[in-house]
Design a protein around this motif. Sequence first.
Motif, PDB file in Angstrom:
ATOM      1  N   PHE A  11      -3.791  50.703   8.514  1.00 28.61           N
ATOM      2  CA  PHE A  11      -4.194  51.804   7.649  1.00 28.61           C
ATOM      3  C   PHE A  11      -3.199  51.915   6.500  1.00 28.61           C
ATOM      4  CE2 PHE A  11      -5.446  52.873  12.010  1.00 28.61           C
ATOM      5  CZ  PHE A  11      -6.797  53.145  11.865  1.00 28.61           C
ATOM      6  N   ASP A  12      -3.660  51.676   5.294  1.00 20.54           N
ATOM      7  CA  ASP A  12      -2.806  51.809   4.107  1.00 20.54           C
ATOM      8  C   ASP A  12      -1.471  51.074   4.267  1.00 20.54           C
ATOM      9  OD1 ASP A  12      -4.725  53.441   2.849  1.00 20.54           O
ATOM     10  OD2 ASP A  12      -3.932  55.220   3.860  1.00 20.54           O
ATOM     11  N   GLY A  13      -1.550  49.864   4.774  1.00 20.97           N
ATOM     12  CA  GLY A  13      -0.354  49.051   4.910  1.00 20.97           C
ATOM     13  C   GLY A  13       0.407  49.242   6.208  1.00 20.97           C
ATOM     14  N   PHE A  14       0.026  50.260   7.003  1.00 20.83           N
ATOM     15  CA  PHE A  14       0.679  50.476   8.300  1.00 20.83           C
ATOM     16  C   PHE A  14      -0.130  49.807   9.392  1.00 20.83           C
ATOM     17  CE2 PHE A  14       0.832  53.024  12.257  1.00 20.83           C
ATOM     18  CZ  PHE A  14       2.165  52.788  12.598  1.00 20.83           C
ATOM     19  N   CYS A  15       0.502  48.948  10.162  1.00 24.25           N
ATOM     20  CA  CYS A  15      -0.180  48.210  11.228  1.00 24.25           C
ATOM     21  C   CYS A  15      -0.143  49.025  12.520  1.00 24.25           C
ATOM     22  CB  CYS A  15       0.477  46.844  11.435  1.00 24.25           C
ATOM     23  SG  CYS A  15      -0.478  45.748  12.500  1.00 24.25           S
ATOM     24  N   ALA A  16      -1.279  49.626  12.877  1.00 25.01           N
ATOM     25  CA  ALA A  16      -1.358  50.481  14.064  1.00 25.01           C
ATOM     26  C   ALA A  16      -1.554  49.675  15.344  1.00 25.01           C
ATOM     27  CB  ALA A  16      -2.489  51.491  13.915  1.00 25.01           C
ATOM     28  N   LEU A  17      -2.285  48.554  15.254  1.00 25.19           N
ATOM     29  CA  LEU A  17      -2.488  47.638  16.388  1.00 25.19           C
ATOM     30  C   LEU A  17      -2.132  46.240  15.918  1.00 25.19           C
ATOM     31  CD1 LEU A  17      -5.971  48.922  17.694  1.00 25.19           C
ATOM     32  CD2 LEU A  17      -3.686  49.569  18.523  1.00 25.19           C
ATOM     33  N   LYS A  18      -1.342  45.539  16.748  1.00 25.21           N
ATOM     34  CA  LYS A  18      -0.794  44.250  16.330  1.00 25.21           C
ATOM     35  C   LYS A  18      -1.233  43.141  17.288  1.00 25.21           C
ATOM     36  CE  LYS A  18       3.335  46.735  14.773  1.00 25.21           C
ATOM     37  NZ  LYS A  18       4.794  46.919  14.991  1.00 25.21           N
ATOM     38  N   GLY A  49     -16.040  51.783  19.006  1.00 30.13           N
ATOM     39  CA  GLY A  49     -16.800  51.380  17.831  1.00 30.13           C
ATOM     40  C   GLY A  49     -16.734  52.387  16.704  1.00 30.13           C
ATOM     41  N   ILE A  50     -15.883  53.415  16.850  1.00 36.76           N
ATOM     42  CA  ILE A  50     -15.686  54.378  15.767  1.00 36.76           C
ATOM     43  C   ILE A  50     -14.940  53.695  14.620  1.00 36.76           C
ATOM     44  CG2 ILE A  50     -14.544  56.543  15.127  1.00 36.76           C
ATOM     45  CD1 ILE A  50     -14.956  57.449  18.042  1.00 36.76           C
ATOM     46  N   LEU A  51     -13.953  52.871  14.991  1.00 33.91           N
ATOM     47  CA  LEU A  51     -13.235  52.039  14.030  1.00 33.91           C
ATOM     48  C   LEU A  51     -13.575  50.580  14.298  1.00 33.91           C
ATOM     49  CD1 LEU A  51      -9.690  53.700  14.166  1.00 33.91           C
ATOM     50  CD2 LEU A  51     -11.464  54.061  12.433  1.00 33.91           C
ATOM     51  N   LYS A  52     -13.480  49.770  13.274  1.00 34.69           N
ATOM     52  CA  LYS A  52     -13.742  48.347  13.404  1.00 34.69           C
ATOM     53  C   LYS A  52     -12.437  47.583  13.198  1.00 34.69           C
ATOM     54  CE  LYS A  52     -16.924  44.727  11.869  1.00 34.69           C
ATOM     55  NZ  LYS A  52     -18.065  44.414  10.963  1.00 34.69           N
ATOM     56  N   PRO A  53     -12.085  46.675  14.103  1.00 33.00           N
ATOM     57  CA  PRO A  53     -10.829  45.931  13.950  1.00 33.00           C
ATOM     58  C   PRO A  53     -10.811  45.110  12.665  1.00 33.00           C
ATOM     59  CG  PRO A  53     -11.763  45.626  16.154  1.00 33.00           C
ATOM     60  CD  PRO A  53     -12.816  46.306  15.336  1.00 33.00           C
ATOM     61  N   ASP A  54      -9.610  44.970  12.088  1.00 33.74           N
ATOM     62  CA  ASP A  54      -9.459  44.075  10.937  1.00 33.74           C
ATOM     63  C   ASP A  54      -9.626  42.619  11.371  1.00 33.74           C
ATOM     64  OD1 ASP A  54      -8.898  46.322   9.410  1.00 33.74           O
ATOM     65  OD2 ASP A  54      -6.733  46.141   9.708  1.00 33.74           O
TER      66      ASP A  54
END
Length: 232
Positions: A11-18, A49-54
């Motif tokens: 999110f905006d350059g912050f990696c929440a899941l790696k 499925g609320i968010l979609k992985p990058d």
Amino acid sequence: MIKISGVTKSFDGFCALKNLSMTVPRGSVFGLVGPNGAGKTTLIKNILGILKPDSGEILIDGINVCENPQVKEKIFYISDDLYFFQSYSIKEMALFYKDIYKNFNMERFEALGSVFEIDTKRKVSRLSKGMQKQVAFWIGVSCMPEILILDEPVDGLDPVMRKRVWSTVMQDVSERGITVLISSHNLRELEDVCDHVGMMSEGEVIIEKSIDDVKGNFHKVQAAFGEKKGEI
């Protein structure tokens, strides 16, 4: 079964899941443990499925959950931040979910009234946070989901109600073989109900084991030091 493979979300350059990978076995009670900010809620929203992985993928019974209503109707999610329609009573909320979940069991909903002991005519928005959490469980188990996902599930519940809630959920695990994923920052809270645990830190799962293995790897050490004469 929930299979998560190489999931990354920023999110905006912050990696929440790696590059996160994890497997939740079918019929298990899986505890997702980690401090606030570890990425637990972000992971749950990707599973839903609320968010979609990058990048990476999340499969439920071998099917990608994103934009797939047939998979999503198997899941019921109880978040830490509950939302109910302002003007709806408990009974009206139950009827609303009955229209969404084809397996909703109204007979079970009525029977569980003896467990939760709240008048179904009361408006949910006027209940305390603890009572609203009870309503969420009441409706959730009545939807008869195959997968139950819980985010900080028993916050606000007194010890008696916590025991009733876990008893109801464990009954479904035993009798219907449902899969339960529980997110919490407190391992002690989960060790009595979970059979598997994943520990998260900074967007990664650093430990994924059975709860017995995890408890066996932790030891309490107590040390006593004698005072040296003349020292403080």
